[in-house]
Design an enzyme around this catalytic site. Structure first.
Site, PDB file in Angstrom:
ATOM      1  N   CYS A  52       0.795  -1.230   0.000  1.00 39.54           N
ATOM      2  CA  CYS A  52       0.000   0.000   0.000  1.00 39.54           C
ATOM      3  C   CYS A  52       0.830   1.283   0.000  1.00 39.54           C
ATOM      4  CB  CYS A  52      -0.989  -0.015   1.160  1.00 39.54           C
ATOM      5  SG  CYS A  52      -0.325  -0.594   2.718  1.00 39.54           S
ATOM      6  N   ARG A  56       1.329   4.044  -3.166  1.00 43.65           N
ATOM      7  CA  ARG A  56       0.862   5.429  -3.070  1.00 43.65           C
ATOM      8  C   ARG A  56       1.987   6.416  -3.353  1.00 43.65           C
ATOM      9  NH1 ARG A  56      -2.618   2.417  -0.747  1.00 43.65           N
ATOM     10  NH2 ARG A  56      -4.746   3.113  -0.403  1.00 43.65           N
ATOM     11  N   HIS A 201      -9.687  -3.439   1.907  1.00 41.99           N
ATOM     12  CA  HIS A 201      -8.705  -3.820   2.930  1.00 41.99           C
ATOM     13  C   HIS A 201      -9.417  -4.295   4.195  1.00 41.99           C
ATOM     14  CE1 HIS A 201      -5.326  -3.518   5.705  1.00 41.99           C
ATOM     15  NE2 HIS A 201      -4.511  -3.102   4.741  1.00 41.99           N
ATOM     16  N   ASP A 305      -3.938  -0.796  -5.296  1.00 38.95           N
ATOM     17  CA  ASP A 305      -2.574  -0.549  -4.825  1.00 38.95           C
ATOM     18  C   ASP A 305      -1.713  -1.807  -4.720  1.00 38.95           C
ATOM     19  OD1 ASP A 305      -3.753  -1.689  -2.585  1.00 38.95           O
ATOM     20  OD2 ASP A 305      -3.028  -0.183  -1.177  1.00 38.95           O
ATOM     21  N   LYS A 371      -0.410  -9.837  -2.301  1.00 37.73           N
ATOM     22  CA  LYS A 371       0.191  -8.629  -1.743  1.00 37.73           C
ATOM     23  C   LYS A 371       1.487  -9.001  -1.028  1.00 37.73           C
ATOM     24  CE  LYS A 371      -0.820  -5.351   2.051  1.00 37.73           C
ATOM     25  NZ  LYS A 371      -1.891  -4.926   2.986  1.00 37.73           N
TER      26      LYS A 371
END
Length: 523
Positions: A52, A56, A201, A305, A371
Site C-alpha cells: 500500500c 501510493r 482492505h 494498490d 500482496k
C-alpha cells in the site's frame, strides 16, 4: 495545449485482487466501473508495487518508492532503512498541477507519512492538496476510523457521533462535495482529485443490507470460482487461453474438505460488499461529473494498490493494531473481537477479521501469490482509463506493460504541466515513468525495463521476459507471452539472459536507493 486542460480523477482502492470486479471477470457487482471500462480502455498488464504505502508514493510522485523515502511502509526503518515519509527530493502530482493553475482535492487514505497524529510537512495539505478529507493512517475500522482528518484537523468525533457513518461512503460523499463546491464557486481552472478508498482492505466491515445481497454467491467454493473466473477472463480477452491457471495455494484445502464453510462464505460475502459499496460511491462521483458538465473532459483512472491480501488476522494482533489504527471498543463501548474466528461472523463493528489465503487466491485469479510478493498475484492490477474527449477506442483492451511510475508522466502529458528540476529550493529527482497516452489508441511493443523491490523480494521485466525472486531465494525467469501465470521457470535454460537482467536490476537498485534487505534486518 490549447484551451482548458482536462480534469484529472484518480481512484485508487486498497488490497483488491486483479479479477474481483465485473469487467475483469469477478463476481462482484460493479456496474459503474464496468461502464467506465465499456466506454474507456482496460489495461491487462499494468503493475503496482505490491504494497500500500509504496504504491501510493510511486503513484503520487512518478518515482520508485525507495526514491521517495517509503521503501516498505511508513515506519522509520533507520538508521540504515527508509524514513517512512515522503522526502523533499520528490514532488507530488498536486504540487506539480498547482503550478498549472489546478485546484486539488483528496478524499481517503493517505498513508505516506510516519506521524499519524501530528501535522507535518508530509501530510496532504502540505504536499499540494487544497482540501483533504480522510485518514492519515492505513487500515482501521470502517465505522470509527482513527486519524480521521479534514485538512489538518482531527475530526474523529464526526464518526463517533454518527450511527450511520461508514468510511467508504464518507470518502465518496466528500469527493462529490469537493466537485460540487469547485463548480459552484465559478472557478475556471480544472481540478485534480485523488480518491483513495480503504475498501476492501481488512477489517471485513460492511452494511448488512449489502452483505445480504451476496448471500450464496460464493457457495460453490474457491476451486470452482477460480475456474469460472478464468473462463470469463478468457472470453473477455483479459487472459490468453494458453495461460494455465495457477495452483491452489498448497496451504489450503479443497473446498469440499474445508471446515466452517458458512463462515468462510460470509468472509467473501463481506469482502464483495465492501467493493460493491465502493462502486456505488464511484457512481455518485460520476453522476456529479455528469450533472456539472464535467464528465466529457475528465480523465478517470481507476486501479488497485496491490494484489489480494492473504494476511490472516490472529487474536494476538489486537494490541498492535490498537496501538496503530484499530479501536479496542465500538462506539457503544462493546469489546472488539480481533482475529479470524469462525464463531463470529464478520461484518459488524465489533469484529476485526480478514478473508484469508484461499479467497485471496481467488481474488488474484489466474495468478499466484499475493500482496507483498512481486509475482503476478502481488503486482498485477486492473487499470481502467475513461476520457470521453480523449479516448476514441471505446471498450478497448490494451496489453502493453506499464507501471505506477507512468501515472505522473501521463498526467503531465495530458495537462501540459511541467515536471520541475527543483521545488521549494530542493533538487527533485528525474521522473522515472513514461506516458501511457499512446496506448489509449493502440498497443505498442517496447523493451523498456520495469522494476520492483519490496522487503528483498525483487523483479525486473523487459519485454516478454520477467526475472523474479522471493527473498532470500533464487532468481526465476518466466516468458510472459507463453506463461504469464509463472508456471515454468526457465532460468536454467537461459543463464546469459538471467545474468544480463540481474546486472541491469542491480544497477537500478543502486541508482534508486534500494537498501539491501540484510541491512534493514540487522538494524
Amino acid at each position: 495545449m490549447m484551451g482548458k486542460s482536462p480534469n484529472i480523477l484518480i481512484i485508487l482502492n486498497d488490497d483488491m485482487g486483479y479479477s474481483d470486479i465485473g469487467c475483469y471477470g469477478g463476481e462482484v457487482d460493479t456496474p459503474n466501473l464496468d461502464t467506465l471500462a465499456e466506454q474507456g480502455v482496460r489495461f491487462t498488464q499494468f503493475y503496482n508495487t505490491a504494497r500500500c504505502s509504496p504504491s501510493r508514493a510511486s503513484l503520487l510522485t512518478g518515482l520508485h518508492p525507495h526514491q521517495t523515502g517509503i521503501g516498505i511502509l511508513t515506519d522509520d526503518d533507520g538508521p540504515e532503512g527508509y524514513a517512512g515519509n515522503l522526502n523533499k527530493q520528490c514532488v507530488t502530482i498536486p504540487e506539480v498541477l498547482k503550478g498549472s493553475n489546478y485546484s486539488t482535492f483528496m478524499s481517503g487514505k493517505w498513508h505516506v507519512a510516519n506521524d499519524f497524529h501530528h501535522v507535518s510537512d508530509t501530510w496532504p495539505k502540505q504536499r499540494g492538496f487544497d482540501q483533504f478529507y480522510g485518514t492519515i493512517a492505513g487500515a482501521g475500522s470502517y465505522y470509527d476510523p482513527k486519524t480521521l482528518t479534514r485538512d489538518n484537523e482531527n475530526i474523529e468525533c464526526e464518526a463517533q457521533e454518527n450511527d450511520d457513518f461508514y468510511y467508504t461512503d464518507a470518502i465518496s460523499d466528500n469527493a462529490v462535495r469537493f466537485i460540487q463546491e469547485h463548480v459552484s464557486s465559478g472557478k475556471e481552472q480544472p481540478f485534480f482529485q485523488y480518491v483513495a478508498y480503504t475498501a476492501p482492505h481488512w477489517p471485513l466491515h460492511a452494511p448488512k443490507e449489502v452483505i445480504d445481497k451476496y448471500k450464496g454467491r460464493f457457495n460453490s467454493g474457491w476451486d470452482k470460482l477460480r475456474e469460472q473466473r478464468l473462463e470469463r477472463m478468457i472470453d473477455m480477452g483479459i487472459i490468453e487461453p494458453h495461460w494455465k491457471l495457477s495452483e491452489r495455494d498448497a496451504s489450503q484445502p479443497l473446498w469440499e474438505d474445508a471446515e466452517n464453510k458458512e463462515w468462510r462464505q460470509r468472509c467473501m460475502e463481506v469482502y464483495a460488499a465492501q467493493i460493491d459499496r465502493m462502486d456505488q460511491g464511484i457512481g455518485r462521483i460520476i453522476n456529479v461529473l455528469k450533472e456539472t458538465n464535467q464528465l466529457e473532459d475528465t480523465i478517470i483512472i481507476f486501479l488497485s494498490d496491490n494484489g489480494g491480501c492473504a494476511e490472516e488476522i490472529g487474536p494476538d494482533w489486537g494490541p498492535r493494531l490498537v496501538k496503530n489504527s484499530a479501536r479496542a471498543k465500538t462506539r457503544s463501548g462493546e469489546e472488539v473481537i480481533f482475529g479470524d474466528r469462525p464463531e463470529y461472523m464478520p461484518g459488524p463493528e465489533n469484529t476485526y477479521q480478514s478473508y484469508g489465503i484461499a479467497w485471496a487466491n481467488v481474488s488474484n485469479t489466474p495468478f499466484k501469490l499475493y500482496k507483498h510478493w512481486v509475482h503476478e498475484g502481488g503486482i498485477a492490477t486492473p487499470l481502467i482509463v475513461h476520457w470521453p474527449k480523449g479516448i476514441k477506442a471505446k471498450g478497448a483492451i490494451r496489453h502493453s506493460p506499464a507501471q505506477l511510475t507512468d501515472i505522473m508522466a501521463t498526467v503531465l502529458d495530458v495537462t501540459g504541466a511541467s515536471y520541475p528540476e527543483s521545488y521549494k529550493g530542493n533538487k527533485i529527482l528525474p521522473l522515472e515513468g513514461q506516458s501511457i497516452v499512446p496506448f489509449f489508441e493502440e498497443d505498442i511493443e517496447e523493451e523498456r525495463p520495469l522494476y520492483w523491490e519490496h522487503e528483498g523480494i525483487s523483479a525486473i521485466r523487459i519485454g516478454k521476459w520477467k526475472l523474479v525472486k522471493r527473498y532470500p531465494g533464487e532468481w526465476e525467469l518466466y516468458d510472459m507471452q507463453s506463461d504469464r501465470t509463472e508456471h515454468h521457470n526457465v532460468a536454467y535454460q537461459y543463464p546469459k539472459r538471467v545474468a544480463k537482467m540481474i546486472k541491469k536490476y542491480d544497477a537500478w537498485a543502486k541508482r534508486c536507493g534500494v537498501i539491501p534487505r540484510e541491512k534493514i534486518l540487522k538494524r
